[in-house]
Design a protein around this motif. Structure first.
Motif: not given
Length: 138
Positions: A35-64
């Motif tokens: 249920a978590f994998a099918q309902k909760v996890f896909p509902a998490i919007d990572e884009e909302e948290f993109s403001v926490l990261y740099s626009d520059k090409a550094f190493r990628p973040n841990t998946p939000v």
């Protein structure tokens, strides 16, 4: 750290879920993880948290979505940061719930959660915006 959206929705050929017996798959399907994998996890919007990261090409973040999903599971199970990390490393239910069964190594480190909370707190102090309370976050 640069923001990169998670592509963990793809299953690889070496996915650990493929090596489960039929009995184990049946138990996994009846657990909270499905249920978590099918309902909760896909509902998490990572884009909302993109403001926490740099626009520059550094190493990628841990998946939000993995970080936020782990934080939700941490609260659901009433465990510490260390215990949720151990659960993700050793328990297929946590890996299944967070779509990381295809990972050769689990994406969270011992500091992932605390660093993410710190970034959210700093952002809130600077902007007054609480990212976790935005409508489309979860």
């Amino acid at each position: 750290m640069a923001f990169v959206a998670n592509d963990y929705n793809q299953i690889s050929l070496n996915d650990s879920a493929f090596s489960l017996t039929q009995r184990e798959k049946k138990f996994l399907a009846k657990s909270w993880a499905k249920a978590f994998a099918q309902k909760v996890f896909p509902a998490i919007d990572e884009e909302e948290f993109s403001v926490l990261y740099s626009d520059k090409a550094f190493r990628p973040n841990t998946p939000v979505n993995v970080i936020i999903g782990a934080m939700i599971l941490k609260e659901m199970h009433g465990v510490t940061d260390e215990e949720i990390l151990e659960s993700l490393i050793f328990d297929i239910r946590f890996q299944y719930g967070l779509h990381t069964t295809s990972s050769m190594e689990q994406p969270l480190s011992d500091r992932s959660l605390s660093r993410f909370r710190e970034r959210c707190t700093t952002y809130e102090a600077m902007t007054g915006i609480v990212l976790f309370y935005k409508d489309s976050c979860i």
